[in-house]
Design an enzyme around this catalytic site. Sequence first.
Site, PDB file in Angstrom:
ATOM      1  N   GLY A 104       0.798  -1.508  -0.088  1.00 34.41           N
ATOM      2  CA  GLY A 104       0.161  -0.099   0.301  1.00 34.41           C
ATOM      3  C   GLY A 104       0.973   1.265  -0.245  1.00 34.41           C
ATOM      4  NE  ARG A 105       3.715   2.193  -5.088  1.00 35.72           N
ATOM      5  CZ  ARG A 105       4.465   1.084  -5.255  1.00 35.72           C
ATOM      6  NH1 ARG A 105       4.004   0.575  -5.046  1.00 35.72           N
ATOM      7  NH2 ARG A 105       4.627   0.727  -6.258  1.00 35.72           N
ATOM      8  CG  LEU A 106       1.215   3.149   4.123  1.00 39.81           C
ATOM      9  CD1 LEU A 106       0.091   2.000   5.161  1.00 39.81           C
ATOM     10  CD2 LEU A 106       1.603   4.195   4.303  1.00 39.81           C
TER      11      LEU A 106
END
Length: 242
Positions: A220-222
């Site tokens: 999630g691009r975290l």
Amino acid sequence: MRDLDNSSRGRQAAEYAATADLAAMRVDYGVAHFGSGEDTDLDETWVAGGWEPLLRHWIEQATAVGAAEPNAMVLATVSLASGSPRPVSRTVLCKGLSPEGVTFYTNYDSAKGGQLAEIPFAAATFLWPALGRQIHVRGPVDKVPDEVTTVYWRSRPRDSQLGAWASHQSRPIGSRAEMDRVLAETTARFADVDDIPVPPRWGGYLLRPDEVEFWQGRRGRLHNRIRVRIDAGRQIVDRLQP
């Protein structure tokens, strides 16, 4: 006119389709496995012993999984050739690593050499897509002592030594054939020389980081980002938002 408009619209549609394909390209990084070990979440404790051991460890892991040129790094310098500062980047190989910094070698009269003479600061990025990891190193740059350059030079393959003598790095040349001719002349010049000397304008640079950032891809691009700032020998460690 209508045919021209249709042709123009067709090109635009094709360009959009190509752009759409690029926009759809992404990797959703998950948990990667290395042998029987698991890539746990990067945190501040990983740099408790300094930035250099973790950088070295990640290079070793990239080597273990068969990454091509795991010591490659994208080196960015600043050019003033156009009258205003502009970033310039290229890929070089890290040929030395210590708590002092990252070492690479080049022709001092090359484009990067001229840029570092004017603005002696640089940034370097190590990227290992197979591991979902990056490291960014930023700071001032100094030339290494001649004796350090000599030790590394002696470890280079003879072909690489001849290439360094033959090439006026970053300068234009008429053709590949001309480059091959210069190399042949250089090879003949040193045919009876066992130990080819270091070219007079060739040597190493040491990038002494005042900031090192470790990046680890996550879902999630975290992503995990840990930044190490070095101030008067003291480490300041921060977690950055992705």
